[in-house]
Scaffold this motif. Structure first.
Motif, PDB file in Angstrom:
ATOM      1  N   GLY A  37      51.121  49.713  40.624  1.00  0.00           N
ATOM      2  CA  GLY A  37      51.284  48.677  39.613  1.00  0.00           C
ATOM      3  C   GLY A  37      52.008  49.175  38.389  1.00  0.00           C
ATOM      4  O   GLY A  37      52.822  50.095  38.445  1.00  0.00           O
ATOM      5  N   ALA A  42      47.036  47.206  37.587  1.00  0.00           N
ATOM      6  CA  ALA A  42      47.427  47.772  38.879  1.00  0.00           C
ATOM      7  C   ALA A  42      46.343  47.554  39.922  1.00  0.00           C
ATOM      8  O   ALA A  42      45.208  47.203  39.607  1.00  0.00           O
ATOM      9  CB  ALA A  42      47.707  49.260  38.735  1.00  0.00           C
ATOM     10  N   ILE A  43      46.725  47.797  41.168  1.00  0.00           N
ATOM     11  CA  ILE A  43      45.765  47.954  42.255  1.00  0.00           C
ATOM     12  C   ILE A  43      45.364  49.425  42.176  1.00  0.00           C
ATOM     13  O   ILE A  43      46.206  50.309  42.333  1.00  0.00           O
ATOM     14  CB  ILE A  43      46.413  47.638  43.625  1.00  0.00           C
ATOM     15  CG1 ILE A  43      46.884  46.190  43.680  1.00  0.00           C
ATOM     16  CG2 ILE A  43      45.437  47.950  44.760  1.00  0.00           C
ATOM     17  CD1 ILE A  43      47.738  45.863  44.895  1.00  0.00           C
ATOM     18  N   THR A  72      43.368  43.555  41.399  1.00  0.00           N
ATOM     19  CA  THR A  72      43.934  44.328  40.294  1.00  0.00           C
ATOM     20  C   THR A  72      42.914  44.508  39.174  1.00  0.00           C
ATOM     21  O   THR A  72      42.018  43.679  38.993  1.00  0.00           O
ATOM     22  CB  THR A  72      45.182  43.638  39.709  1.00  0.00           C
ATOM     23  OG1 THR A  72      44.825  42.336  39.239  1.00  0.00           O
ATOM     24  CG2 THR A  72      46.288  43.539  40.745  1.00  0.00           C
ATOM     25  N   LEU A 133      53.652  42.089  39.205  1.00  0.00           N
ATOM     26  CA  LEU A 133      52.686  42.167  38.100  1.00  0.00           C
ATOM     27  C   LEU A 133      53.394  42.056  36.753  1.00  0.00           C
ATOM     28  O   LEU A 133      54.496  42.560  36.582  1.00  0.00           O
ATOM     29  CB  LEU A 133      51.912  43.480  38.166  1.00  0.00           C
ATOM     30  CG  LEU A 133      50.933  43.614  39.323  1.00  0.00           C
ATOM     31  CD1 LEU A 133      50.337  45.016  39.339  1.00  0.00           C
ATOM     32  CD2 LEU A 133      49.840  42.571  39.250  1.00  0.00           C
TER      33      LEU A 133
END
Length: 186
Positions: A37, A42-43, A72, A133
């Motif tokens: 991410g 982010a993941i 996320t 994202l």
């Protein structure tokens, strides 16, 4: 560059052969070994990702289409409060066969490659999630952010939260006025 056989984003494409038109579907849940991410959201590594993919042999390689989805975590760019969500990315990527015309005529940055009858989706997922994202995620569209003077989260501050600001050019006079008021009351 050898790919780890047990890496979660590596798919074996031997069963497709090099027969254009042969196809396989991949439906699996994998654990992301890395953070994928942007800086703010982010993941996270260790998060499950659902892959729903179609692998199709074409004359120049294997065309991968489908979706990847993961939860996320991050923080709001305005108030820095934690935020969570889900990102789903749509993939359409060609992985070129070794010695194919595409592989021979395309630079490393422009096309993914098949190595040892395997494709590694990691970079394709990093690229797709990074584009999907937001660079500045928000907890809500109208997030007021933080107070510039004291840093309190304005969404939870008392109504009318403010600080008395004195123009620094007049600050010296403020002290003299207060002294004159104190003399008058004394």
């Amino acid at each position: 560059m050898a790919q780890a056989v047990d890496a979660p984003f590596v798919l074996d494409v031997r069963s497709l052969g090099r027969r254009p038109g042969s196809m396989a579907e991949v439906h699996r849940t994998v654990v992301s070994p890395i953070r994928i991410g942007t800086e703010m959201i982010a993941i996270e590594a260790g998060t499950e990702m659902d892959l729903d993919l179609r692998l199709e042999a074409v004359s120049e390689g294997v065309l991968v289409t489908g979706t990847a989805c993961g939860e996320t975590k991050g923080q709001c760019a305005r108030c820095l409060e934690p935020i969570e969500g889900t990102v789903t990315v749509f993939l359409t990527e060609l992985f070129a066969y070794p010695d194919s015309e595409t592989e021979k005529t395309t630079s490393d940055e422009e096309v993914y490659r098949i190595e040892d009858d395997r494709i590694d989706l990691e970079q394709a997922l990093i690229d797709a999630v990074g584009l999907e994202l937001p660079m500045s995620p928000l907890c809500r569209e109208d997030c007021p952010g933080l107070c510039a003077d004291c840093g309190v989260v304005l969404a939870v501050a008392e109504p009318g939260h403010s600080h008395q600001k004195i123009d620094p050019r007049w600050a010296g006079l403020t002290g003299k006025l207060e002294a004159m008021r104190d003399e008058g009351n004394g």
